[in-house]
Every structure is written in C-alpha cells, then in structure tokens.
Design an enzyme around this catalytic site. Structure first.
Site, PDB file in Angstrom:
ATOM      1  CD  GLU A 108      56.245  25.024  44.378  1.00  0.00           C
ATOM      2  OE1 GLU A 108      55.624  24.914  45.460  1.00  0.00           O
ATOM      3  OE2 GLU A 108      57.324  24.441  44.146  1.00  0.00           O
ATOM      4  CD  GLU A 128      56.080  19.902  43.683  1.00  0.00           C
ATOM      5  OE1 GLU A 128      56.732  20.953  43.549  1.00  0.00           O
ATOM      6  OE2 GLU A 128      54.975  19.703  43.130  1.00  0.00           O
TER       7      GLU A 128
END
Length: 254
Positions: A108, A128
């Site tokens: 990210e 995740e």
C-alpha cells in the site's frame, strides 16, 4: 528522526529508507512518524524537488508490524494515515524503489507513490485476508483504480502474490530493473523530475490525481485553477527563454 527511518538529500532528491531489516522493514509507529516527518520536510523545503522511499537490506516492506499491533499500537499518523503516507501523500513527486517483498501495508505504501521502480525479484500482495484483516490503508480502494478491477478483486480475496513482471504487465509499476538496482533506477527518474520546473511538476501531479473524480463539464475549469498560475509564473518565462537560448533553465519556483 528515528534510526528506523533514514533520510538523506542529494542534488534536490530526498531518499527515505525504512530501516528495520530484522523485522523485514515492517511499519511500527516510529516508522510512521519518521516517514510523516520526511514528507513534511519534502513539501516545505524548496531545495528538495522529489523523494524516493525504499527499504533497507533488499526488502521494501512487509507491512504493518503485527507484533506491535497485538499490543495495541497502530502505525498511523493523524491526517496522513498508515505509515505517515497512505492517506495523504506529499505535494511533490514520490517514487517507490522496491527490492524483495512489498506486502500488505508495504504494498500500500508502494501504490501510494507516484512512480514505482521494482527489482525483477520483487513480489507484491495484499494478504491481509489470510490474517483476518483487510487492506484498509488504500489497497482495497487504490488498486482497482490502478489495475483491472477483477485482478484487484482476486488479489484482495485470495491474498496471493504477484511477480514484478506481472505487476509491470498490469501497468502497476513503471520500470523493472535488475535486482539490487531499484534505488538507482528510482534516482534516475527523480533526477529527471528535479530538472523540470518545480511549479509545473507540482501542478501536473495535482491535476493527474484530482481529475480522476472530476465530471466532464468541470474538468477544464478545475484544471485552470491549478495550472493558470504556472503559465503566469516567472518560471514559465524562464523555461521558454532557456529553450530559445538553448541552455538549461534556472528555476525560481515562482
């Protein structure tokens, strides 16, 4: 500035290095604060034209420090988000130089940057979901804007990794280089940017980012508010004059 974030500046280019190699450069609160401070310095210092973010010891970033997370620590800076960057980036150009793994929050960080240079051994992913978490630092929102939505969905739901070559094929990264040379590749981009008119660079970045949400009938009026000061600046005259005189421009940033 913490020892966990190293910052250097040379020839108008800042290099920010996440320096937690024993933790695969995972982001804790100290790292987030260090990156945020570097971004503040980048935007406030007229001598710095562009920045690069990278990781120490041939690994970009493995994401959030989960050991710190389970103790209640969140690596978030108010107003800037995860890693002091993912919610609000700098006004000036930021380039990711990726070696090894850029996973979860590390991925990210990379896709929050304006340009991405990667080593051919790099791996990317938002795993995740495999940990019962979600890629909430921009992965679920930015990724569908940068690659086909079905591929973004696949990455979000499976948590599987993609290679540097696949990332390049998808248009997610700008350049793939030999392992060990991502930083130098990023510096080449940064030097090119730093040689350009500073006002023009900042305005151009803003229009490219902001215009993604503009409606067709408002595009040009909104762009005009951002770029008109560039056309009326001293730098615009200097750029045109330097071109006519076949010399390098002497930018003033005004």
């Amino acid at each position: 500035m913490s020892d966990e974030v190293l910052v250097s500046v040379e020839d108008g280019v800042m290099v920010v290095t996440i320096n937690r190699p024993k933790a695969k450069n995972a982001v804790n609160l100290a790292v987030a604060k260090g990156i945020a401070a570097a971004m503040e310095e980048l935007d406030s210092n007229d001598a710095i034209r562009a920045a690069i973010i990278t990781g120490a010891d041939n690994t970009f970033c493995a994401g959030m420090d989960l050991k710190a997370f389970v103790t209640g620590e969140m690596p978030v800076v108010e107003g800037r988000g995860f890693a002091g960057l993912c919610e609000q980036g700098p006004k000036k150009p930021l380039i990711a130089a990726v070696e090894g793994f850029a996973l979860a929050g590390g991925f990210e960080i990379a896709i929050s940057c304006d340009l991405v240079v990667v080593a051919n051994n790099a791996k990317f992913g938002i795993p995740e979901a495999k940990r019962g978490l979600a890629a909430a630092a921009g992965g679920l929102m930015r990724l569908p804007r940068q690659i086909p939505s079905r591929i973004a969905m696949e990455m979000a739901l499976t948590g599987d990794f993609i290679t540097a070559q696949r990332a390049y094929e998808l248009g997610l990264v700008n350049k793939v280089v030999e392992a060990g040379s991502a930083l130098e590749g990023a510096k080449a981009f940064a030097r090119t940017i730093a040689a350009n008119g500073p006002m023009a660079v900042i305005a151009s970045k803003q229009v490219v980012i902001d215009s993604q949400d503009w409606q067709q009938d408002e595009m040009f009026p909104k762009q005009a508010k951002i770029v008109n000061p560039v056309f009326s600046s001293k730098d615009a005259i200097e750029g045109a004059t330097a071109f006519a005189e076949k010399r390098a421009p002497n930018w003033k940033g005004c």
